[in-house]
Motif scaffolding. Structure first.
Motif: not given
Length: 339
Positions: A109-113, A115-121, A322-325
């Motif tokens: 989950t953290t890796r996916l988030l 990757s999707l947002t280019s932020q810190v998950a 970010a909110m959608a992801a």
């Protein structure tokens, strides 16, 4: 100046600044957006937005950037969160459904988030207060050795091997009976309530089974105590270095804060108290209660009633994406853990 046009100009400034990281001037706004007004009108609107504290000039150029208040108004006025594409949602589902246990779910989950947002998950492990026992299994391993397996409703699995103090060969009926009594006492109960119920079970055991029952209860209590630890997992911290210009003086402080998991747990808890149901909460800049994180924004939500997950990054962030992801990933995580 009409409120609708002011919001349209603010929206355009936010979008352009998020995309380019460059201060936005009136000329660029007119070239990139169909505002339907003159350059003089746009300049007047920008002056009014600056007077209201929604945009500011980072230096003497004609360009403007959003303030924390400007981002807040932009986020609050989002009528809907744009859904992810079918391809994105399919990719999320396939990636997460390949997980083999809770630790794998959290890591994926953290890796996916990230990757999707280019932020810190950031993901919080399921909270003790909402976790219950799903099943307890007792497996004879030969001789006096007995494996105790605790399965929590969130998917967490703990295994322990104990010495029963006696040879369990040929005692399958005894183990099966104890298994049934332990499950009848514990299944569906909050983790915090189980130790006291196990103590009652020990008190009611037959004398010949008291030692075995006590050993199983002690092992389960140890496993349950480990479940009480609140934990968070991060992924994508290196993404902050890629936007170092957003943290001209504060990057090291932000990185230090991310190492303080207690701070992140409190931050997730604060966001949980501000949102309703499965809504996505957004904390922008100075709204963050912990000073070293006041140059960042956090977008978070809960997955079911178990815990929270979200992303942290600079205030110059694509908030709708970010909110959608965050919302989509949380929904899939909840489905996996509840399944």
């Amino acid at each position: 100046m009409s409120d609708d046009r002011r919001l349209e100009v603010l929206r355009a400034i936010v979008q352009d600044y998020v995309r380019t990281s460059e201060p936005v001037g009136s000329k660029a706004l007119l070239e990139r957006h169909q505002l339907g007004v003159s350059a003089a009108t746009v300049r007047n609107d920008m002056a009014a937005l600056e007077e209201e504290g929604l945009i500011t000039a980072p230096h003497t150029s004609a360009g403007r950037v959003p303030t924390d208040a400007g981002y807040r108004l932009f986020v609050d006025r989002l009528s809907t969160i744009k859904p992810l594409t079918r391809a994105e949602r399919t990719a999320i589902e396939r990636f997460l459904h390949g997980a083999v246990d809770l630790d794998d779910v959290v890591a994926r989950t953290t890796r996916l988030l990230s990757s999707l947002t280019s932020q810190v998950a950031v993901m919080q492990y399921p909270s003790l207060t909402s976790s219950t026992v799903r099943h307890i299994e007792l497996v004879p391993l030969g001789g006096p050795r007995l494996m105790v397996v605790l399965i929590v409703n969130t998917g967490r699995v703990e295994q322990r091997v104990l010495d029963a103090g006696r040879d369990l060969t040929g005692s399958e009926d005894v183990v099966a009976e104890l298994r049934a009594r332990v499950n009848a006492t514990s299944v569906g109960q909050p983790l915090a309530a189980v130790p006291a119920r196990l103590a009652t079970l020990v008190d009611a055991a037959r004398p010949e089974d008291a030692s075995l029952t006590s050993a199983v209860a002690d092992v389960l209590r140890d496993a349950l105590e480990e479940q009480t630890e609140e934990r968070v997992v991060l992924a994508g911290t290196a993404n902050l270095a890629r936007v170092g210009t957003d943290f001209p003086t504060s990057l090291s402080s932000v990185l230090d804060a991310l190492e303080e998991h207690v701070v992140l747990l409190r931050l997730m808890g604060n966001l949980s108290s501000t949102r309703e149901g499965d809504q996505v909460a957004v904390s922008i800049g100075a709204e963050n209660p912990y000073a070293p994180l006041r140059t960042t924004s956090v977008v978070a939500t809960s997955y079911g009633v178990a815990g929270g997950l979200g992303i942290l990054g600079p205030t110059r962030m694509d908030y709708p994406q970010a909110m959608a992801a965050v919302r989509a990933v949380a929904q899939y995580v909840a489905e996996i853990l509840d399944g």
